[in-house]
Design an enzyme around this catalytic site. Structure first.
Site, PDB file in Angstrom:
ATOM      1  N   SER A 106       0.833  -1.197   0.000  1.00  9.40           N
ATOM      2  CA  SER A 106       0.000   0.000   0.000  1.00  9.40           C
ATOM      3  C   SER A 106       0.868   1.246   0.000  1.00  9.40           C
ATOM      4  O   SER A 106       1.895   1.308   0.673  1.00  9.40           O
ATOM      5  CB  SER A 106      -0.900   0.008   1.243  1.00  9.40           C
ATOM      6  OG  SER A 106      -1.560   1.256   1.371  1.00  9.40           O
ATOM      7  N   GLN A 127       1.022  -0.313  -4.893  1.00  8.86           N
ATOM      8  CA  GLN A 127      -0.329   0.242  -5.014  1.00  8.86           C
ATOM      9  C   GLN A 127      -0.248   1.759  -4.863  1.00  8.86           C
ATOM     10  O   GLN A 127       0.510   2.276  -4.041  1.00  8.86           O
ATOM     11  CB  GLN A 127      -1.248  -0.337  -3.942  1.00  8.86           C
ATOM     12  CG  GLN A 127      -2.659   0.239  -3.923  1.00  8.86           C
ATOM     13  CD  GLN A 127      -2.791   1.485  -3.055  1.00  8.86           C
ATOM     14  OE1 GLN A 127      -2.016   1.697  -2.122  1.00  8.86           O
ATOM     15  NE2 GLN A 127      -3.754   2.323  -3.368  1.00  8.86           N
ATOM     16  N   ARG A 164     -16.362   6.016   8.694  1.00  7.07           N
ATOM     17  CA  ARG A 164     -16.146   4.711   9.310  1.00  7.07           C
ATOM     18  C   ARG A 164     -16.389   4.872  10.805  1.00  7.07           C
ATOM     19  O   ARG A 164     -15.539   5.361  11.546  1.00  7.07           O
ATOM     20  CB  ARG A 164     -14.729   4.203   8.988  1.00  7.07           C
ATOM     21  CG  ARG A 164     -14.532   4.014   7.488  1.00  7.07           C
ATOM     22  CD  ARG A 164     -13.115   3.706   7.091  1.00  7.07           C
ATOM     23  NE  ARG A 164     -12.974   3.705   5.630  1.00  7.07           N
ATOM     24  CZ  ARG A 164     -11.830   3.611   4.970  1.00  7.07           C
ATOM     25  NH1 ARG A 164     -10.693   3.504   5.666  1.00  7.07           N
ATOM     26  NH2 ARG A 164     -11.790   3.635   3.659  1.00  7.07           N
ATOM     27  N   HIS A 278     -13.519  -2.119  -1.922  1.00 13.09           N
ATOM     28  CA  HIS A 278     -12.606  -1.649  -0.865  1.00 13.09           C
ATOM     29  C   HIS A 278     -12.905  -2.344   0.463  1.00 13.09           C
ATOM     30  O   HIS A 278     -12.811  -1.758   1.544  1.00 13.09           O
ATOM     31  CB  HIS A 278     -12.690  -0.133  -0.700  1.00 13.09           C
ATOM     32  CG  HIS A 278     -11.374   0.514  -0.394  1.00 13.09           C
ATOM     33  ND1 HIS A 278     -10.541   0.984  -1.379  1.00 13.09           N
ATOM     34  CD2 HIS A 278     -10.731   0.757   0.778  1.00 13.09           C
ATOM     35  CE1 HIS A 278      -9.458   1.510  -0.824  1.00 13.09           C
ATOM     36  NE2 HIS A 278      -9.543   1.371   0.480  1.00 13.09           N
ATOM     37  N   ARG A 281     -15.437  -0.731   2.781  1.00 14.17           N
ATOM     38  CA  ARG A 281     -14.977   0.441   3.534  1.00 14.17           C
ATOM     39  C   ARG A 281     -15.297   1.749   2.824  1.00 14.17           C
ATOM     40  O   ARG A 281     -14.930   2.818   3.306  1.00 14.17           O
ATOM     41  CB  ARG A 281     -13.468   0.336   3.786  1.00 14.17           C
ATOM     42  CG  ARG A 281     -13.098  -0.822   4.681  1.00 14.17           C
ATOM     43  CD  ARG A 281     -11.614  -1.139   4.640  1.00 14.17           C
ATOM     44  NE  ARG A 281     -10.785  -0.121   5.256  1.00 14.17           N
ATOM     45  CZ  ARG A 281     -10.560  -0.016   6.572  1.00 14.17           C
ATOM     46  NH1 ARG A 281     -11.143  -0.873   7.406  1.00 14.17           N
ATOM     47  NH2 ARG A 281      -9.776   0.913   7.050  1.00 14.17           N
TER      48      ARG A 281
END
Length: 382
Positions: A106, A127, A164, A278, A281
């Site tokens: 990531s 990524q 979230r 995702h 998320r």
């Protein structure tokens, strides 16, 4: 407890990690409906059991993300994994390399691309998000290419952060006043193993790849705010032209959930698509990844590779995904739980567990090669 399933690793991770970190891994957006659907919809798919088929030689290997792999999985990009175990991204990359599967780093990892590449013999896959600061993107792409990184995974479904709620309740995000700081301090103090392994010995606690554009010591709250200012919500498929000018290797687009978008991605010349919401998320209320997969496979019609991300918890889930047309799957929470529970050893155990389950599921469904799993391995739904 000796973990015998991904859920067992989840239980161990919950015990070892402070609540704000466990909830960050475990949670999703809004009411978490899509998060739960990713798992539940896979479980509803029934497999076609076959007998009297010669499965004495089952080939689990395939080609995934430009690499020959021991079985069709890759470790998905997970942010902040360096907070789950000491220098966690390096530990996970090493476990993946030993198991013969790709590791995708990531861009919001704690360990930067240079540190992770130094810890393995073959550099990870990178990524990246589209950032308004294109100079930063070019710099990271050039640094990665110089290290021998071959493939880029562009995540396109995080143009802004979704709410979230678990992260707010655990004080990871939201108000960062005295009460929030005391709550986090209490959680750290009541998890001494993590506090010593990561809190003390796992420093520096930074976002290695973003360090050049963020203030020293910036945490998740500051990173989230930076995302709001710098993640590019204006991107279109036309931006792939710019990306191709600055990256010569394969490009895989992650975050596609619609057949029309999949067709557009092919027209833009991508080398692969990851069907992903995702991990539940982002857009709560979106369909599960497995529900979106068949239409996307049909729309792509073999023009590029299609992978599935979201909800994979067993070897039978991998067979389900391949049966519906995916070339392979990405593991996200599965390796995050294993890392949080037992570090590199846990990730290695998790991969071996899934590999064994996959081998058994292949044999019991009469499949002899991961490269050619039959669509009729999944029974039609009523």
């Amino acid at each position: 407890m000796t973990p015998a399933s991904i859920e067992d690793f989840r239980t161990l991770a919950r015990r070892r990690l402070p609540r704000f970190l466990f909830d960050y891994i475990d949670g999703g957006s809004y009411d978490e409906g899509t998060l739960h659907a990713n798992i539940a919809d896979l479980q509803t798919l029934k497999l076609r059991q076959r007998v009297m088929v010669d499965v004495s030689q089952v080939d689990l290997s395939t080609n995934l993300l430009g690499r020959e792999v021991s079985f069709p999985v890759a470790l998905a990009p997970i942010g902040l994994a360096g907070l789950y175990a000491r220098r966690g991204e390096v530990q996970a990359a090493r476990a993946a390399e030993v198991a013969g599967v790709p590791f995708i780093l990531s861009s919001s990892a704690c360990c930067g691309i240079e540190e992770v590449a130094a810890g393995v013999t073959r550099p990870p896959i990178l990524q990246l998000y589209m950032i308004r600061d294109r100079a930063f993107m070019v710099d990271l792409l050039q640094r990665s290419a110089a290290l021998g990184v071959e493939t880029l995974v562009l995540t396109v479904d995080l143009i802004m952060h979704s709410p979230r709620r678990r992260d707010v309740r655990s004080s990871l995000t939201g108000s960062q006043g005295l009460a929030a700081r005391l709550q986090r301090a209490f959680e750290i103090g009541t998890h001494p193993d993590w506090a010593w392994d990561v809190g003390v010995n796992g420093r520096p606690h930074t976002l290695g790849n973003f360090a050049p554009v963020m203030a020293e010591g910036a945490g998740l709250a500051q990173f989230t705010a930076w995302v709001g200012r710098n993640f590019d919500a204006s991107i279109t498929w036309a931006d792939m032209v710019w990306l191709r000018e600055n990256w010569r290797g394969p490009i895989v687009v992650k975050g596609v959930m619609d057949a029309a978008d999949a067709a557009a991605a092919c027209e833009a010349g991508v080398d692969g698509i990851v069907v992903s919401n995702h991990g539940g998320r982002q857009l709560d209320g979106a369909p599960s990844s497995i529900a979106a997969l068949p239409a996307i496979v049909d729309a792509v019609a073999g023009r590029c590779d299609v992978l599935l991300d979201g909800g994979i918890r067993s070897g039978t889930d991998i067979v389900r995904a391949l049966g519906l047309g995916a070339k392979g799957v990405l593991l996200g929470r599965a390796w995050a739980f294993a890392l949080g529970a037992q570090g590199q050893v846990g990730v290695a155990r998790m991969l071996e567990l899934l590999r064994h389950e996959f081998a058994v599921a292949m044999a019991l469904t009469g499949q002899t090669s991961a490269r050619s799993v039959s669509r009729d391995v999944v029974l039609p739904t009523a």
